[in-house]
Structure formats: C-alpha cells, structure tokens
Design an enzyme around this catalytic site. Sequence first.
Site, PDB file in Angstrom:
ATOM      1  N   ASN A 183       0.822  -1.226   0.000  1.00 31.85           N
ATOM      2  CA  ASN A 183       0.000   0.000   0.000  1.00 31.85           C
ATOM      3  C   ASN A 183       0.848   1.266   0.000  1.00 31.85           C
ATOM      4  O   ASN A 183       0.330   2.352   0.263  1.00 31.85           O
ATOM      5  CB  ASN A 183      -0.949   0.007   1.201  1.00 31.85           C
ATOM      6  CG  ASN A 183      -0.193   0.132   2.516  1.00 31.85           C
ATOM      7  OD1 ASN A 183       1.030   0.022   2.539  1.00 31.85           O
ATOM      8  ND2 ASN A 183      -0.915   0.345   3.602  1.00 31.85           N
TER       9      ASN A 183
ATOM     10  N   TYR B 237       6.516  -1.708  17.162  1.00 29.43           N
ATOM     11  CA  TYR B 237       7.190  -2.578  16.191  1.00 29.43           C
ATOM     12  C   TYR B 237       7.560  -3.908  16.846  1.00 29.43           C
ATOM     13  O   TYR B 237       7.223  -4.980  16.341  1.00 29.43           O
ATOM     14  CB  TYR B 237       8.438  -1.856  15.674  1.00 29.43           C
ATOM     15  CG  TYR B 237       9.204  -2.577  14.597  1.00 29.43           C
ATOM     16  CD1 TYR B 237       8.639  -2.817  13.343  1.00 29.43           C
ATOM     17  CD2 TYR B 237      10.514  -2.992  14.822  1.00 29.43           C
ATOM     18  CE1 TYR B 237       9.368  -3.449  12.342  1.00 29.43           C
ATOM     19  CE2 TYR B 237      11.244  -3.623  13.828  1.00 29.43           C
ATOM     20  CZ  TYR B 237      10.669  -3.853  12.590  1.00 29.43           C
ATOM     21  OH  TYR B 237      11.396  -4.481  11.604  1.00 29.43           O
TER      22      TYR B 237
ATOM     23  N   ARG C 125      17.014   5.515   8.857  1.00 28.69           N
ATOM     24  CA  ARG C 125      17.927   4.482   9.351  1.00 28.69           C
ATOM     25  C   ARG C 125      19.367   4.947   9.158  1.00 28.69           C
ATOM     26  O   ARG C 125      19.666   5.782   8.303  1.00 28.69           O
ATOM     27  CB  ARG C 125      17.653   3.153   8.647  1.00 28.69           C
ATOM     28  CG  ARG C 125      16.331   2.567   9.130  1.00 28.69           C
ATOM     29  CD  ARG C 125      16.051   1.206   8.549  1.00 28.69           C
ATOM     30  NE  ARG C 125      15.319   1.272   7.290  1.00 28.69           N
ATOM     31  CZ  ARG C 125      14.705   0.233   6.739  1.00 28.69           C
ATOM     32  NH1 ARG C 125      14.738  -0.941   7.325  1.00 28.69           N
ATOM     33  NH2 ARG C 125      14.050   0.359   5.598  1.00 28.69           N
TER      34      ARG C 125
ATOM     35  N   THR D 270       5.355   2.813   3.262  1.00 33.65           N
ATOM     36  CA  THR D 270       6.753   3.256   3.334  1.00 33.65           C
ATOM     37  C   THR D 270       7.532   2.835   2.087  1.00 33.65           C
ATOM     38  O   THR D 270       8.713   3.147   1.980  1.00 33.65           O
ATOM     39  CB  THR D 270       7.464   2.683   4.585  1.00 33.65           C
ATOM     40  OG1 THR D 270       7.376   1.242   4.542  1.00 33.65           O
ATOM     41  CG2 THR D 270       6.818   3.190   5.855  1.00 33.65           C
TER      42      THR D 270
ATOM     43  N   LYS E 136      -1.047  -3.001  13.395  1.00 32.65           N
ATOM     44  CA  LYS E 136      -2.065  -3.717  12.598  1.00 32.65           C
ATOM     45  C   LYS E 136      -1.443  -4.635  11.553  1.00 32.65           C
ATOM     46  O   LYS E 136      -1.891  -5.763  11.356  1.00 32.65           O
ATOM     47  CB  LYS E 136      -2.990  -2.703  11.894  1.00 32.65           C
ATOM     48  CG  LYS E 136      -4.202  -2.332  12.725  1.00 32.65           C
ATOM     49  CD  LYS E 136      -5.114  -1.389  11.985  1.00 32.65           C
ATOM     50  CE  LYS E 136      -6.066  -2.099  11.049  1.00 32.65           C
ATOM     51  NZ  LYS E 136      -6.995  -1.143  10.392  1.00 32.65           N
TER      52      LYS E 136
ATOM     53  N   SER F  25       5.622  -4.214   6.570  1.00 30.44           N
ATOM     54  CA  SER F  25       5.676  -3.535   7.872  1.00 30.44           C
ATOM     55  C   SER F  25       6.637  -2.370   7.760  1.00 30.44           C
ATOM     56  O   SER F  25       7.732  -2.533   7.198  1.00 30.44           O
ATOM     57  CB  SER F  25       6.199  -4.463   8.979  1.00 30.44           C
ATOM     58  OG  SER F  25       6.434  -3.699  10.160  1.00 30.44           O
TER      59      SER F  25
END
Length: 311
Positions: A34, A147, A188, A37, A93, A77
């Site tokens: 989707n 997470y 990151r 990210t 979710k 995720s």
Amino acid sequence: MRKRAVVTGGAGFLGSHMCERLLFDGYDVLCLDNYATGIPENVRQLSEIGPFRFENFDVTEPLDIPGPVEFVLHMASPASPPDYLQLPVETLKVGSVGTLNALDLAKEKGARFLFTSTSEVYGDPLEHPQKESYWGNVNPVGPRAVYDEAKRFGEALTTAYRSSKGVDTAIVRIFNTYGPRMRGNDGRVIPAFISQALNAEAITVSGDGSQTRSFCYVSDLVDGIARMLHSSHAGPVNIGNPDEISIREVAELVVELCGSGSDVVYVPRPVEDPERRRPDIARARELLDWAPTVSFEDGLKKTISWFAESM
Ligand code: NAD
Ligand code: UDP
C-alpha cells in the site's frame, strides 16, 4: 508449470529485492503493497525480469487471491524507527491483522508461509550475541513497542498456525540490513549517513556513538531468506552479519569511503535505543548452510555508488 509467490511489502527495500530474486529463480510474483513506506520506483523494473504483478493493497484487509500460490512471504511492515513511530497503529495492525490475513491465505492455498521477523524481538538484549533461544528484553509500553510487540505477536501467531492449523511456516529474524533502494530519508543509520556525507552535511551520530549494530548487505540477506523458504525448517532463524561495529565507527567509515568533508555532530539518543546487537548465526549455518559473504566495506561501497547515481 511456473509457480507463484505472493510477497506482501514488495515495494519496500527488502521486499523489492526478494521479488527480484524470486523472479530470477523462475517464480511468478504477485506483490501486495500500500506504499505506506515503499515507493513505485522499487518495483518499476521488475516486470522486465519476469511475470511480476503489483497490487496497491493494504494487507490488513482480507486477501482474496484467485489461483494457486506456492509461497507467501509476509514482509509488509514499516521497519525504520522514524517510520514506525509515525505509523504506530498501522505498524501494530500489519504485524497482527496483516499477519493473520497472510497466514489465512497460506492456509487456503496450502502454501509455505515465511514471516520476516526482526532482531528487535530481542529488544535491548541482556544476552550477547543473540541466539534464537534468547527471549528478549522488550518494554511493552516503550516507544519501540509498536514494532517489537507486533513482530513478537506475529511470531506467536505464525507458530500457532503451524501447530494448530497445519500451515507450513518459517520465521526469520532479520538483523540490520542495508543496500541499494533504501530511502535516503527513511531515518535508518546507513542511508542517513550516506546521504549526509554525499551532500556535505554534518553526520548525525546519536549519543556518544558507542552503541553497536551488525550490518548485513542485502544480497546476503536475500540469499538467507531464499534458503529458508526452500527448506522445511520452522525457525526462528537469525539472518544477519555477526560483524559488529560502533555507530561512531560507521560514521567515520562512511565519511572516508564517500571522500566527504562532513563533520560528525552528536545528537540526542532516541529513547530506549538498544545498546548492542550481534546475531549468533550458528543455526543458519547448520540448518541452511548460510553465512554472509559481503564485507561491510564492500557493501558500503556498493550502497554509496547506488546513492551517488540516484541522487
Ligand atoms: P520498508 O519500509 O522499506 O518496506 C516495508 C514495505 O511494507 C513498504 O513497501 C510498505 O509500503 C509496506 N507496507 C507496510 N504496511 C503495509 C500494509 N498494511 N499493507 C501493504 N503493504 C504495507 O522496510 P524493509 O526494510 O524493506 O523491511 C521489510 C521487512 O523486513 C519488514 O517486515 C521489516 O520488519 C523486516 N526487517 C527489516 C530489517 C532491515 O534491516 N531492513 C530488519 C529486520 C526486519
Ligand atoms: N542512528 C544515528 N544517527 C542517525 C540514525 C540512527 O546515530 O541519523 C543510530 C541509532 O540511534 C541507533 C543506530 O544508529 O543507535 C541504528 O539505528 P537504525 O535506526 O538504523 O536501526 P535500529 O536502531 O532499528 O537498529
């Protein structure tokens, strides 16, 4: 007949490399993402390699996919701390409802299911290096819990589907992985330092930089996941590079390899930022005959070249 793999999160950094590997290995690939990210650029070239189909889909909605499926890889995720801190409920979710939906798909199709868990299940580890037998040190109400606990729940759910519903499952615990296709601004440490060094900006080391991580180059990680997928092992199996390095040393190395004049600045450490991380990979060596082959310096050089070209 060609077999098909469904990859959730395939427009992300690791998911897109995994889709590419599956296409090269002769599978049809259906990617569900989707763009929470992930980005379209990551999957744009994939249909040139083989039969690749993309669906813009939120996997926390029930999955209805016609036709046979050999493998379901649940990789969706948010994974960067700034990403999952911005998407806390979405992260919980996709690790819970998303994992449930992906497991149900695997059950319906009789497919092998692979869950990409994380070294974050070990939290701020009290055991070092981390073996799969270690249960972890996670604060369930800390900022990283959205997470860590989602992944811990995902592991528990995966295990329950194996024991009570007969689904053929696999859990890999991925340690910090880096390489081309990371977003320069995903927060990151490797993409942050490389972008800063290439743009002659200050390198933002958090705390005093003495905390450690162990970085795995993406091609090694993909190979480890592919071996796990084609095995019959349940895991969990750590996949990571045991070569441990402090964040201050990472900053120095990136500056040197970029030929950059950037200074290092010290910024506040994120709350509950883990102190150290290093995988024990004895299990991956024994069960999968897997070990990383790309040195940190070589992996960084490849990643820096990619960032320099795409800037
Ligand atoms: P990423 O953020 O680049 O990719 C994650 C992908 O999942 C994105 O494309 C995103 O749009 C998609 N996604 C998120 N929620 C979704 C939803 N509800 N429905 C559909 N798609 C959704 O992150 P990554 O580094 O590629 O991580 C991939 C997987 O590997 C994640 O499960 C992550 O937890 C795991 N992992 C990664 C690392 C690492 O070092 N990169 C370490 C440990 C675990
Ligand atoms: N970090 C840093 N500067 C940055 C981004 C991250 O010093 O600009 C540090 C961060 O505090 C942590 C380490 O680098 O100690 C690894 O962070 P990352 O978010 O990449 O991964 P994770 O903490 O999830 O292992």
